[in-house]
Write an enzyme that holds these catalytic residues in place. Structure first.
Site, short mmCIF file in Angstrom:
data_model
loop_
_atom_site.label_atom_id
_atom_site.label_comp_id
_atom_site.label_asym_id
_atom_site.label_seq_id
_atom_site.Cartn_x
_atom_site.Cartn_y
_atom_site.Cartn_z
N HIS A 122 32.93 45.73 40.48
CA HIS A 122 34.16 45.30 40.36
C HIS A 122 34.64 45.03 38.97
O HIS A 122 33.92 44.60 38.33
CB HIS A 122 34.54 44.20 41.49
CG HIS A 122 34.59 44.61 42.77
ND1 HIS A 122 35.01 43.81 44.04
CD2 HIS A 122 34.00 45.79 43.42
CE1 HIS A 122 34.65 44.43 45.02
NE2 HIS A 122 34.07 45.69 44.71
N GLU A 142 35.84 42.27 37.85
CA GLU A 142 35.22 40.74 37.25
C GLU A 142 33.66 40.94 37.04
O GLU A 142 33.22 40.12 36.20
CB GLU A 142 35.35 39.78 38.56
CG GLU A 142 37.00 39.49 38.85
CD GLU A 142 37.42 40.25 39.92
OE1 GLU A 142 38.51 39.90 40.53
OE2 GLU A 142 36.92 41.63 40.15
N CYS A 170 37.32 38.95 44.90
CA CYS A 170 36.80 39.10 46.43
C CYS A 170 35.66 37.99 46.39
O CYS A 170 35.41 37.18 45.74
CB CYS A 170 36.26 40.33 47.02
SG CYS A 170 34.68 40.71 45.77
N CYS A 221 33.11 38.68 43.96
CA CYS A 221 33.21 38.19 42.59
C CYS A 221 33.34 36.74 42.27
O CYS A 221 33.07 36.27 41.54
CB CYS A 221 34.36 39.00 42.21
SG CYS A 221 34.18 40.82 42.01
#
Length: 196
Positions: free
Chosen positions: A98, A100, A128, A131
């Site tokens: 992701h 991040e 999420c 992350c």
């Protein structure tokens, strides 16, 4: 013996025997903090001095590299107001990459000395749970996001329904502030509606 075991397991799942597993989950759901986030004026120093809109615009620039998955992030050293890492969604390479996570990985590879630093992560969408947990392990003290998990869910994006602020609150070894809704309309506009 088997009957007693079944009764015990059934009791756990049904919320008996001290609340049980489902009882714990329902209590956790009731205790969820769905508040928007920490107001900018209440952020600890040096985070309150950062230009949150300017750094979010840099995260938006990262997100635009992958228009189909516009999750972009930058990490800022709050003491110097310098961007020390950038990232964007690369889930075509790995489902865990992701935006991040990509930024955190770039920070780790850069050999940047994080000791004693106040680091902030700006991201186009609320982190999420994966992350947000990585943010805690990486030692970042502030998360700033634009689009929220409920907004993305309403558009049809796959999202785990646990808010970043809840995870930050449940990370006892790290004091993480969460600021949501920065350039929210601009971030929201990055995300197209997905077919359900």
């Amino acid at each position: 013996m088997k009957t007693n075991r079944r009764c015990f397991l059934g009791g756990l799942l049904c919320g008996r025997a001290g609340g049980g597993v489902l009882g714990w989950f329902s209590a956790a759901a009731r205790s969820h903090s769905w508040a928007r986030s920490t107001p900018p004026a209440e952020l600890p120093q040096p985070y309150s001095q950062l230009d949150h809109s300017a750094f979010m615009r840099q995260a938006i620039t990262e997100a635009r590299q992958i228009p189909a998955r516009p999750f972009g992030a930058v990490i800022v050293d709050a003491g110097t107001a310098a961007v020390v890492a950038r990232g964007h969604n690369r889930t075509d390479e790995s489902p865990t990459f992701h935006g991040e996570i990509d930024a955190i990985n770039h920070l780790a590879k850069s050999q940047f000395d994080r000791a004693g630093r106040s680091l902030a992560l700006y991201t186009t969408a609320e982190p999420c749970p994966m992350c947000q947990a990585a943010i805690g392990w990486a030692g970042l003290g502030l998360v700033v996001y634009g689009a929220s998990i409920p907004f993305l869910r309403d558009l049809g994006w796959w999202q785990i329904d646990v808010r970043a602020e809840e995870l930050a609150r449940r990370t006892p070894f790290r004091n993480i502030s969460v600021l949501g809704g920065v350039l929210e309309e601009e971030c929201n506009a990055l995300f197209p509606a997905m077919r359900r």
